[in-house]
Structure formats: structure tokens, C-alpha cells
Scaffold this active site. Structure first.
Site, short mmCIF file in Angstrom:
data_model
loop_
_atom_site.label_atom_id
_atom_site.label_comp_id
_atom_site.label_asym_id
_atom_site.label_seq_id
_atom_site.Cartn_x
_atom_site.Cartn_y
_atom_site.Cartn_z
CG ASN A 102 -156.71 10.96 48.09
OD1 ASN A 102 -155.86 10.07 48.91
ND2 ASN A 102 -157.69 10.32 47.40
CG HIS A 129 -151.06 21.50 47.02
ND1 HIS A 129 -149.87 21.82 46.80
CD2 HIS A 129 -151.35 20.99 46.27
CE1 HIS A 129 -149.39 21.45 45.84
NE2 HIS A 129 -150.84 21.10 45.21
CE LYS A 130 -157.97 20.92 51.24
NZ LYS A 130 -159.28 20.82 51.32
CG ASP A 162 -165.48 22.23 52.66
OD1 ASP A 162 -164.46 21.85 51.56
OD2 ASP A 162 -166.40 23.35 52.48
CG PHE A 180 -152.69 23.69 47.74
CD1 PHE A 180 -152.53 24.46 48.44
CD2 PHE A 180 -154.36 24.19 47.12
CE1 PHE A 180 -153.27 24.33 49.93
CE2 PHE A 180 -155.24 23.99 48.61
CZ PHE A 180 -154.63 23.72 49.38
CE1 TYR A 236 -158.93 30.95 43.52
CE2 TYR A 236 -159.81 29.26 45.56
CZ TYR A 236 -160.78 30.32 44.41
OH TYR A 236 -161.59 29.77 43.74
CE LYS A 263 -151.22 27.78 52.79
NZ LYS A 263 -151.60 27.27 51.62
CG HIS A 286 -156.30 29.23 55.94
ND1 HIS A 286 -155.78 29.78 55.51
CD2 HIS A 286 -156.91 28.42 55.14
CE1 HIS A 286 -155.01 29.53 53.65
NE2 HIS A 286 -156.05 28.30 53.33
NE ARG A 287 -155.33 22.60 54.58
CZ ARG A 287 -155.21 24.09 53.73
NH1 ARG A 287 -154.70 24.62 53.58
NH2 ARG A 287 -156.53 24.61 53.13
P1 IMP Z 1 -161.69 22.17 49.91
O1 IMP Z 1 -162.97 21.95 49.65
O2 IMP Z 1 -160.60 22.37 51.23
O3 IMP Z 1 -160.19 21.80 48.85
O4 IMP Z 1 -161.47 24.10 49.10
C1 IMP Z 1 -161.44 24.36 48.24
C2 IMP Z 1 -160.23 25.59 47.20
O5 IMP Z 1 -160.04 26.27 48.22
C3 IMP Z 1 -159.69 24.65 46.76
O6 IMP Z 1 -159.62 23.66 45.97
C4 IMP Z 1 -158.84 25.45 46.78
O7 IMP Z 1 -158.46 26.12 44.80
C5 IMP Z 1 -159.06 26.70 47.48
N1 IMP Z 1 -157.91 26.13 49.12
C6 IMP Z 1 -157.98 25.59 49.95
N2 IMP Z 1 -157.13 25.34 50.55
C7 IMP Z 1 -156.11 26.70 49.81
C8 IMP Z 1 -154.78 27.19 50.92
O8 IMP Z 1 -154.53 27.12 51.93
N3 IMP Z 1 -154.87 28.29 49.86
C9 IMP Z 1 -154.91 28.16 48.96
N4 IMP Z 1 -156.10 27.90 48.24
C10 IMP Z 1 -156.82 27.24 49.02
#
Ligand code: IMP
Length: 209
Positions: free
Chosen positions: A22, A25-26, A85, A165, A167, A188, A193-194
Site C-alpha cells: 500500500n 511511492h512503490k 522487499d 521516499f 532514504y 529514478k 534497484h526497484r
Molecule cells: P520495504 O520493506 O521494501 O518497504 O523497504 C524498507 C524501507 O527501505 C522503506 O521503509 C524505506 O525506508 C526504504 N526504501 C525502500 N525502497 C526505497 C527506495 O526506493 N528509496 C529509498 N528508500 C527506500
């Protein structure tokens, strides 16, 4: 022959795939990669399927967490699903925050708290190398697949930019002058990575529908 192609593409474009997130940003990032592609499934979020539960993310690796999130949706809702993740792995911090990136500064913390903690821990350190790593787990018709993406960069001592969002404001990718938070979504996605993991997922979906 062309009739066959048309019907295949119509079947594919009416399929939907649930993205177990949810995080707006993702969702925006993945929808930007998929925009204009009519031969991949439409993406629905957890909100779209009426899931407001907190999905457990208790595993010790990105792979296992991604699987945990995707499997939760498959089990509860019986839907084909994928989850990602992501972890920020900082060399001078022995790979931390890594799998703990979301709650690095503790339960209930926000993005700013996490950045503050990282900046504090890096104070006085000359090695600021870091890597974002994303693992996507797809469970499609009962088969599990993983797709990975990564990007190298460094952690700046101060925030720059307001987009993105997590970091993003302190992450400067190698060979770039702008942080992820100073880039637009497309920029971006091209190097992130994503973005890399999603493109691998898309290739797989196109070949395996
Ligand atoms: P998640 O468990 O995949 O949601 O990611 C863990 C945490 O990594 C998130 O709460 C963000 O703080 C950080 N994060 C995930 N993806 C990104 C990104 O693309 N840019 C910056 N921080 C990210």
C-alpha cells in the site's frame, strides 16, 4: 496469424496481478514502468483488494520477507501476487540497515528518523558507500520466482531533494550528481534497484503468460 496475436494480447491485458503493497511511492514507480505496456497484467494494490491488514515482515532476509508478503496474499485471497522487499546496505555499517531499513530507528519511526540514525552512525566515517537492493517475489499459478535489482551509490551527509521516499534524499547513485530525491520518477526508475527488479519481472511475465 494476426487474429491469433490480437486474441492473445487481449487475454493478457485483462489479467490482473496483485502487488502486495500500500506504499503509494512503490505503486507509482511500478505503474510508471508498466505505463503503455498492453501485454502485461494490470496491477492492483492491497487497497484495491480490500486488504488493510499489516502483513508480517519478520524474516531475516529480503528474499524471505518478499516471499512472506506475497504468500500471505496468495493464502488469504487466492490471488496471483508479487511483493518487493528493499534494503539499504551501507558498507561502513556492516550492511545495516539492510533488512531492517523500514524500522531502523525503532517501532513507529518515520523516514526522517531512519535517515537521522544513519547520518549519526556515519558521522566521521570516510567510507560512505551504500547499495540499495530490491528483491521481488512473484507467486504466479502456484510457482514462485525471484527478481533482483541493485544500485551502488553513497550516503551524503545532508538531505538533498524532496521527491521519492525513504532514504532517497541522502542516496547519491554512482556517476550521478543528483540524489534519488532530486530525480523524477522516470529517471529514478531507469537506474534504481526497484526499476531493475521490475523490468526483470516484466520480461518474465511477457514470456510466461
Ligand atoms: P520495504 O520493506 O521494501 O518497504 O523497504 C524498507 C524501507 O527501505 C522503506 O521503509 C524505506 O525506508 C526504504 N526504501 C525502500 N525502497 C526505497 C527506495 O526506493 N528509496 C529509498 N528508500 C527506500
Amino acid at each position: 496469424m494476426s487474429g491469433t496475436n490480437i486474441s492473445v494480447s487481449l487475454i493478457i491485458s485483462t489479467m490482473t496481478l496483485t502487488f502486495a503493497t500500500n506504499n503509494p511511492h512503490k505503486l507509482k514507480e511500478i505503474r510508471a514502468v508498466l505505463a503503455g505496456l498492453d501485454d502485461v497484467p494490470a496491477i492492483q494494490s492491497l487497497a484495491d483488494i480490500g486488504c488493510s491488514e499489516e502483513i508480517p515482515e519478520t524474516a531475516a532476509t529480503l528474499e524471505c520477507n518478499a516471499f512472506q508478503k506475497a504468500a500471505f496474499i496468495v493464502e488469504r485471497y487466492g490471488l496471483d501476487c508479487f511483493a518487493d522487499d528493499t534494503g539499504l546496505e551501507i558498507e561502513a555499517l556492516d550492511g545495516r540497515p539492510g533488512v531492517f531499513s523500514a524500522r531502523y530507528a525503532g517501532e513507529g519511526c518515520n523516514f526522517d528518523d531512519n535517515i537521522d540514525k544513519v547520518l549519526l552512525e556515519l558521522e566521521g566515517k570516510s567510507n560512505r558507500k551504500a547499495k540499495f537492493r530490491t528483491v521481488i517475489c512473484l507467486i504466479l499459478r502456484g510457482q514462485t520466482r525471484y527478481f533482483e535489482g541493485g544500485v551502488q551509490g553513497e550516503i551524503l551527509p545532508h538531505r538533498r531533494g524532496i521527491d521519492g521516499f525513504g532514504y532517497d534524499p541522502v542516496f547519491l547513485p554512482d556517476r550521478y550528481q543528483t540524489t534519488f530525491a532530486e530525480m523524477d520518477l522516470e529517471e529514478k526508475n531507469m537506474i534504481s534497484h526497484r526499476g531493475e527488479a521490475i523490468r526483470k519481472l516484466v520480461s518474465f511475465l511477457r514470456e510466461n503468460q
